[in-house]
Design an enzyme around this catalytic site. Structure first.
Site, PDB file in Angstrom:
ATOM      1  N   TYR A  43      64.765  24.229  37.411  1.00 41.95           N
ATOM      2  CA  TYR A  43      65.046  24.187  38.846  1.00 41.95           C
ATOM      3  C   TYR A  43      65.026  22.744  39.331  1.00 41.95           C
ATOM      4  CZ  TYR A  43      64.669  25.151  43.846  1.00 41.95           C
ATOM      5  OH  TYR A  43      64.880  25.199  45.197  1.00 41.95           O
ATOM      6  N   ASN A  76      75.058  27.614  48.917  1.00 40.96           N
ATOM      7  CA  ASN A  76      73.649  27.788  49.225  1.00 40.96           C
ATOM      8  C   ASN A  76      72.902  28.558  48.148  1.00 40.96           C
ATOM      9  OD1 ASN A  76      71.224  28.101  51.112  1.00 40.96           O
ATOM     10  ND2 ASN A  76      71.800  30.209  50.657  1.00 40.96           N
ATOM     11  N   MET A 117      67.746  30.632  53.849  1.00 41.43           N
ATOM     12  CA  MET A 117      68.586  29.598  54.464  1.00 41.43           C
ATOM     13  C   MET A 117      70.040  30.036  54.575  1.00 41.43           C
ATOM     14  SD  MET A 117      67.284  25.861  53.026  1.00 41.43           S
ATOM     15  CE  MET A 117      68.104  26.070  51.464  1.00 41.43           C
ATOM     16  N   VAL A 148      77.633  34.039  41.763  1.00 40.74           N
ATOM     17  CA  VAL A 148      78.134  32.662  41.710  1.00 40.74           C
ATOM     18  C   VAL A 148      78.359  32.162  40.291  1.00 40.74           C
ATOM     19  CG1 VAL A 148      77.214  32.001  43.967  1.00 40.74           C
ATOM     20  CG2 VAL A 148      75.831  31.604  41.896  1.00 40.74           C
ATOM     21  N   LYS A 173      68.347  20.492  40.603  1.00 37.86           N
ATOM     22  CA  LYS A 173      68.343  19.974  41.967  1.00 37.86           C
ATOM     23  C   LYS A 173      68.182  18.452  41.995  1.00 37.86           C
ATOM     24  CE  LYS A 173      68.708  24.016  43.797  1.00 37.86           C
ATOM     25  NZ  LYS A 173      69.979  24.439  44.306  1.00 37.86           N
TER      26      LYS A 173
END
Length: 168
Positions: A155, A89, A17, A63, A159
Site C-alpha cells: 500500500y 479514487n 472519499m 478497476v 501510494k
C-alpha cells in the site's frame, strides 16, 4: 454549480472519499457515474444524488479489469455523449491481511492501486480526446506522503511512500 454540464466517472464511489466526492460532484451539477464493485452501496450513493436533484447512475466496475473500464467509459459516453472528468479514487490498504509480507496481498494492492489507475486513465484519455479534453484526478490517502505500520507494505509503495521498519 461549478460542474454543471460535466460528466464524471468516480471509481470507488460506493463509500468513503469516493462517495463524498460523488455526492459533491452531483451537488455541483455534474452527471455522475458511481463506479464500484460494491453494488448495493454504489446504487445507494447514486440514488442519494438523484434524490437531491442530481443526475447519477451506478455502474459496476472492477478497476483491475480492462474490459470493465472499457465498458464503463463506453457506456458513459454513449449515455451522456462525452466524458469530462475521471476521479481515480478506488484503492485498498491491505490492512485486512495479517501477514504484511504476503505476496498475494502485494499483487492485489498493485492491481487495484496502480494498474486500476493506469487502466482508468488509459480509457478516459481516449474518450476525453474525442470530447476535446478533460480532467483526471488521482486521489490518495496520507500514505502517499507518510508510511504507516498497520498497512501492507504494498500500500505504501503503490501510494509513493516509504516507511521505516523498527525493532519492537
Amino acid at each position: 454549480m461549478r460542474l454543471e454540464g460535466k460528466v464524471a466517472i468516480i471509481s470507488g464511489a460506493a463509500s468513503g472519499m469516493g462517495a463524498a466526492t460523488a455526492r459533491r460532484f452531483g451537488r455541483e451539477g455534474a452527471k455522475v457515474v458511481v463506479a464500484d464493485v460494491l453494488e448495493d452501496e454504489g446504487r445507494k450513493v447514486a440514488a442519494d444524488i438523484t434524490r437531491a436533484n442530481g443526475t447519477a447512475d451506478f455502474m459496476r466496475l472492477d478497476v483491475t479489469s480492462e474490459n470493465d473500464w472499457k465498458t464503463v467509459v463506453d457506456a458513459t459516453v454513449q449515455k451522456y455523449g462525452k466524458l469530462d472528468v475521471l476521479v481515480n479514487n478506488a484503492g485498498i490498504s491491505g490492512s485486512a491481511v495479517s501477514d504484511m509480507l504476503d505476496t498475494e496481498a502485494w499483487d492485489r494492492l498493485m492491481a487495484v492501486n496502480s494498474r486500476g489507475v493506469f487502466l482508468g486513465t488509459k480509457h478516459a484519455v481516449l474518450a476525453m480526446k474525442q470530447a476535446g479534453g478533460g480532467s483526471i484526478v488521482n486521489l490518495s490517502s496520507i500514505s502517499g506522503v507518510t508510511g504507516q505500520t498497520m498497512t501492507h507494505m504494498g500500500y505504501n509503495a503503490s501510494k509513493g511512500a516509504v516507511r521505516t521498519i523498527t525493532k519492537s
